[in-house]
Design an enzyme around this catalytic site. Structure first.
Site, PDB file in Angstrom:
ATOM      1  N   ARG A   1     -16.224   0.854  -3.890  1.00  0.00           N
ATOM      2  CA  ARG A   1     -16.024  -0.484  -3.327  1.00  0.00           C
ATOM      3  C   ARG A   1     -16.330  -0.459  -1.833  1.00  0.00           C
ATOM      4  O   ARG A   1     -15.876   0.431  -1.118  1.00  0.00           O
ATOM      5  CB  ARG A   1     -14.579  -0.933  -3.562  1.00  0.00           C
ATOM      6  CG  ARG A   1     -14.328  -2.358  -3.102  1.00  0.00           C
ATOM      7  CD  ARG A   1     -12.945  -2.821  -3.466  1.00  0.00           C
ATOM      8  NE  ARG A   1     -11.946  -2.216  -2.611  1.00  0.00           N
ATOM      9  CZ  ARG A   1     -10.637  -2.419  -2.759  1.00  0.00           C
ATOM     10  NH1 ARG A   1     -10.189  -3.181  -3.741  1.00  0.00           N
ATOM     11  NH2 ARG A   1      -9.773  -1.862  -1.946  1.00  0.00           N
TER      12      ARG A   1
ATOM     13  N   CYS B   1      -9.158  -3.412 -12.419  1.00  0.00           N
ATOM     14  CA  CYS B   1      -8.758  -2.265 -11.606  1.00  0.00           C
ATOM     15  C   CYS B   1      -7.474  -2.528 -10.839  1.00  0.00           C
ATOM     16  O   CYS B   1      -7.060  -1.732 -10.007  1.00  0.00           O
ATOM     17  CB  CYS B   1      -9.884  -1.837 -10.667  1.00  0.00           C
ATOM     18  SG  CYS B   1     -10.338  -3.105  -9.502  1.00  0.00           S
TER      19      CYS B   1
ATOM     20  N   ARG C   1       1.972 -10.297  -2.019  1.00  0.00           N
ATOM     21  CA  ARG C   1       2.156  -9.108  -2.857  1.00  0.00           C
ATOM     22  C   ARG C   1       3.068  -8.056  -2.228  1.00  0.00           C
ATOM     23  O   ARG C   1       3.575  -7.175  -2.920  1.00  0.00           O
ATOM     24  CB  ARG C   1       0.799  -8.488  -3.212  1.00  0.00           C
ATOM     25  CG  ARG C   1       0.042  -7.950  -2.041  1.00  0.00           C
ATOM     26  CD  ARG C   1      -1.394  -7.611  -2.400  1.00  0.00           C
ATOM     27  NE  ARG C   1      -1.592  -6.185  -2.606  1.00  0.00           N
ATOM     28  CZ  ARG C   1      -2.774  -5.615  -2.776  1.00  0.00           C
ATOM     29  NH1 ARG C   1      -3.868  -6.350  -2.813  1.00  0.00           N
ATOM     30  NH2 ARG C   1      -2.891  -4.331  -2.936  1.00  0.00           N
TER      31      ARG C   1
ATOM     32  N   ARG D   1     -11.793   3.338  -3.398  1.00  0.00           N
ATOM     33  CA  ARG D   1     -11.587   2.540  -2.181  1.00  0.00           C
ATOM     34  C   ARG D   1     -12.135   3.310  -0.982  1.00  0.00           C
ATOM     35  O   ARG D   1     -11.870   4.504  -0.853  1.00  0.00           O
ATOM     36  CB  ARG D   1     -10.097   2.273  -1.965  1.00  0.00           C
ATOM     37  CG  ARG D   1      -9.446   1.401  -3.040  1.00  0.00           C
ATOM     38  CD  ARG D   1      -7.960   1.245  -2.731  1.00  0.00           C
ATOM     39  NE  ARG D   1      -7.318   0.196  -3.494  1.00  0.00           N
ATOM     40  CZ  ARG D   1      -6.578   0.426  -4.575  1.00  0.00           C
ATOM     41  NH1 ARG D   1      -6.396   1.650  -5.020  1.00  0.00           N
ATOM     42  NH2 ARG D   1      -6.001  -0.581  -5.201  1.00  0.00           N
TER      43      ARG D   1
ATOM     44  N   GLU E   1     -10.854 -11.425  -7.594  1.00  0.00           N
ATOM     45  CA  GLU E   1      -9.469 -11.351  -7.104  1.00  0.00           C
ATOM     46  C   GLU E   1      -9.075 -12.576  -6.290  1.00  0.00           C
ATOM     47  O   GLU E   1      -8.005 -12.619  -5.698  1.00  0.00           O
ATOM     48  CB  GLU E   1      -9.241 -10.052  -6.314  1.00  0.00           C
ATOM     49  CG  GLU E   1     -10.237  -9.761  -5.228  1.00  0.00           C
ATOM     50  CD  GLU E   1     -10.012  -8.416  -4.539  1.00  0.00           C
ATOM     51  OE1 GLU E   1      -8.958  -7.786  -4.729  1.00  0.00           O
ATOM     52  OE2 GLU E   1     -10.909  -8.002  -3.786  1.00  0.00           O
TER      53      GLU E   1
ATOM     54  N   ASN F   1      -4.003  -7.316  -8.439  1.00  0.00           N
ATOM     55  CA  ASN F   1      -3.012  -7.266  -7.353  1.00  0.00           C
ATOM     56  C   ASN F   1      -3.180  -8.483  -6.447  1.00  0.00           C
ATOM     57  O   ASN F   1      -2.226  -9.188  -6.139  1.00  0.00           O
ATOM     58  CB  ASN F   1      -3.185  -6.008  -6.488  1.00  0.00           C
ATOM     59  CG  ASN F   1      -3.146  -4.742  -7.293  1.00  0.00           C
ATOM     60  OD1 ASN F   1      -2.691  -4.752  -8.423  1.00  0.00           O
ATOM     61  ND2 ASN F   1      -3.623  -3.646  -6.723  1.00  0.00           N
ATOM     62  N   ASP F   2      -4.416  -8.691  -6.026  1.00  0.00           N
ATOM     63  CA  ASP F   2      -4.677  -9.848  -5.167  1.00  0.00           C
ATOM     64  C   ASP F   2      -4.752 -11.135  -5.971  1.00  0.00           C
ATOM     65  O   ASP F   2      -4.252 -12.170  -5.532  1.00  0.00           O
ATOM     66  CB  ASP F   2      -5.980  -9.643  -4.381  1.00  0.00           C
ATOM     67  CG  ASP F   2      -5.731  -8.820  -3.131  1.00  0.00           C
ATOM     68  OD1 ASP F   2      -4.743  -9.108  -2.431  1.00  0.00           O
ATOM     69  OD2 ASP F   2      -6.494  -7.881  -2.869  1.00  0.00           O
TER      70      ASP F   2
ATOM     71  N   HIS G   1       0.800  -1.228   0.000  1.00  0.00           N
ATOM     72  CA  HIS G   1       0.000   0.000   0.000  1.00  0.00           C
ATOM     73  C   HIS G   1       0.829   1.273   0.000  1.00  0.00           C
ATOM     74  O   HIS G   1       0.400   2.289  -0.526  1.00  0.00           O
ATOM     75  CB  HIS G   1      -1.080  -0.039   1.087  1.00  0.00           C
ATOM     76  CG  HIS G   1      -2.372  -0.460   0.481  1.00  0.00           C
ATOM     77  ND1 HIS G   1      -3.418   0.395   0.299  1.00  0.00           N
ATOM     78  CD2 HIS G   1      -2.717  -1.624  -0.103  1.00  0.00           C
ATOM     79  CE1 HIS G   1      -4.379  -0.238  -0.340  1.00  0.00           C
ATOM     80  NE2 HIS G   1      -3.984  -1.478  -0.583  1.00  0.00           N
TER      81      HIS G   1
END
Ligand code: PEP
Ligand code: MG
Length: 580
Positions: free
Chosen positions: A335, A504, A467, A299, A433, A456-457, A192
């Site tokens: 989300r 995304c 990750r 987010r 994901e 990403n996930d 992050h």
């Protein structure tokens, strides 16, 4: 004169910064362990009192910045640190020992704080361990101030931040100081900290392993967020080379503005929607530079992070309505909370060995139904402009979708009962994901209005590669054949059921990935605002029919190396020549 040294890490956010380093670290300072004379005792007491005063001033300043940026509750750590150095009993015992033992202020303060810290360290409780870190922070600050080591305790403006590790809160806090770059020992491309630095358009390099031990505050440094390189003490020639690169990049960005008002379509006129990923409300100011595009991922975790707790329904309505208004007439996909995993969720009674496989995203929401329903209610109340889409994270099974739909129905019924107006046809979509969602994509597509792939996930779960772990960053392969086959399956399932499929994850913001994603048939790419124009320009240089053929071939390849080679070859031959 120091010699120039180059350190290789992972490129986390594009751009080049040249400037002075600021080391955010617990720096070791030398302490006088010898006995001192009676005359020196007096001077040591003054030294202690002065450094406590300076440290207190610094801490209250940091506390204020922190409250402003991330709210009072999240800033408690600084309050706790202030309490420690204000503790009269503690300070009296330090003063007493300086006098009676003829020892330096640094020696006694160090010894007393270590003793205090050990009490916390021995505890099994995580909260207590955090208190240990607070005490050590205070210790280092006060002792540093005795040495008048100003640079380390003061957050300089325009600095390039170096640290062993930065939490999202550190990153936000430093961002207020016009930070020019970030460089950390730890972290991977989708940690992050990396995502936030990209969102802030600040160049960053992560996974540098030992950089925080090899740098001093005030060193001249270059952070190259393209190559993932940090250069410490560059020569004049290196600075000149990088200044040129910096200029070129700026010019390149200016040229990209040319495509701003041109349509998002391929050379053979296939429309592809390009939207933005937004993590913090401040980033919406970039939307204008994206030709007022829609938002493919908003987010909502920041609402929790800033407050240190779940926001009230009123606070949520304010936030969602604001984002709906500024995006209108374009759509915004909001989300629901994706807390847990790498995203901060503080509960002192709750600790997981494998947070990524634990209580995160939709799982937490379905267990905290009241909070989840309140979020759904806030989203519905904010949907009057009919441009909000709701998206659920971490969906692993059809049951989770059905349960959420049941809750949404209940909330709608309540609102109908109260005569509240909202978008009755609000779209409900899910993030794909988790590998099980890929395998169940046909069934899931029957339940929802859209898919958005969170690479990403998805990549970390398909490849079983954390990750955020830089030790295995080389195994986190976004073009791994298993990943691209999964993408293909999801697009096919979505289109079989006539729903749109977007992406995304960070992959959407990688120009090299664009021919793959377009060839796979993705309908929407939701990208980092800073990459918007570049991706748009790349898409406009692609021929859809050709990209489809390319993808058919990529899907037969057995290794990521081969996929990457083929893709790079295509990119260099067909796309690059068209991009200025
Ligand atoms: C993803 O997993 O690809 C994604 C977009 O979500 P996040 O990075 O917030 O987990
Ligand atoms: Mg995710």
């Amino acid at each position: 004169m120091h010699r120039e040294k180059k350190h290789k890490g992972i490129a986390a956010s594009q751009g080049i910064s040249i400037g002075k380093a600021y080391l955010y670290a617990r720096k070791q300072v030398n302490i006088n362990t010898m006995n001192i004379s009676d005359e020196e005792v007096k001077a040591e007491i003054v030294l202690l009192e002065n450094s406590i005063e300076v440290s207190l001033k610094e801490l209250s300043k940091i506390y204020n910045i922190s409250v402003e940026r991330i709210g009072e509750k999240n800033s408690k750590i600084f309050e706790a640190q202030i309490e420690i150095i204000k503790d009269k009993i503690f300070l009296d015992s330090v003063l007493n020992r300086i006098k009676t033992e003829n020892r330096s202020a640094g020696f006694v303060f160090n010894d007393e704080t270590e003793k205090l810290g050990q009490i916390f360290l021995k505890s099994e409780n995580t909260y207590m361990h955090e208190r240990y870190a607070d005490i050590m922070d205070v210790k280092n600050r006060v002792i540093r101030n005795m040495k008048r080591d100003k640079l380390v305790s003061k957050v300089e403006e325009n600095a390039i931040i170096f640290a062993h590790e930065l939490t999202p809160a550190d990153t936000i806090l430093f961002s207020r100081r016009k930070v020019q770059g970030y460089a950390t020992d730890t972290g991977g491309i989708t940690s992050h900290t990396a995502i936030i630095s990209r969102a802030l358009r600040v160049p960053s390099v992560v996974g540098l392993k030992m950089i925080s031990r090899q740098i001093a505050s005030g060193d001249t440094v270059i952070v190259d967020g393209f190559e993932g390189v940090v250069i410490v003490n560059p020569t004049e020639q290196t600075i000149a080379n990088y200044t040129k690169k910096q200029e070129e990049y700026k010019n390149h960005e200016l040229l990209l503005v040319n495509v701003l008002h041109k349509p998002c379509e391929t050379l053979d006129k296939k429309r592809v929607e390009i939207t933005a990923n937004i993590e913090f409300i401040e980033e919406t100011e970039f939307l204008q530079s994206c030709g007022d595009c829609g938002i493919g991922l908003y987010r909502t975790e920041h609402l929790y992070m800033e407050k240190g707790d779940f926001p009230s329904i009123g606070e949520q309505i304010e936030d969602y309505t604001h984002i709906s208004n500024i995006t209108f007439p374009k759509k915004v996909t909001i989300r629901t909370y994706d807390l847990g995993g790498d995203k901060i969720y503080k509960d002192n009674n709750y600790k997981e060995l494998n947070p990524y496989l634990g209580w995160r995203g939709i799982r937490m929401c379905l267990d905290k139904k009241d909070i989840f329903k309140e979020q759904l209610e806030a989203l519905l109340i904010s949907s009057v402009k009919k441009n909000i889409k709701i998206m659920l994270p971490m969906i692993a099974s059809v049951d989770e979708v059905k349960e959420t739909k049941k809750l949404l129905k209940e909330v709608k019924k309540d609102l109908d009962g109260k005569g509240v107006f909202y978008d009755k046809n609000i779209s409900l979509g899910i993030m794909i994901e988790v590998p099980s969602a890929v395998l169940m994509a046909e069934e899931l597509a029957k339940e929802v209005d859209f898919f958005s792939i969170g690479t990403n996930d998805l990549t970390q779960y398909i490849l079983a590669v954390d990750r955020g772990n830089d030790f295995i960053a080389n195994l986190y392969q976004q073009f791994h054949p298993a990943v691209i086959r999964a993408l293909s399956k999801v697009v096919e399932a979505g289109h079989n059921h006539k729903i749109k499929v977007s992406i995304c994850g960070e992959m959407a913001s990688v120009p090299l990935a664009a021919p793959l994603l377009i060839g796979l048939g993705l309908d929407e790419l939701s990208v980092l605002p800073s990459m918007f124009t570049e991706i748009k320009q790349t898409v406009r240089a692609i021929k859809y029919t050709e990209a489809k053929e390319l993808v058919a071939e990529l899907l037969t390849l057995p290794t990521e190396k081969l996929v990457r080679e083929k893709l790079t070859d295509y990119f260099n031959k067909k796309i690059k020549p068209q991009i200025i």
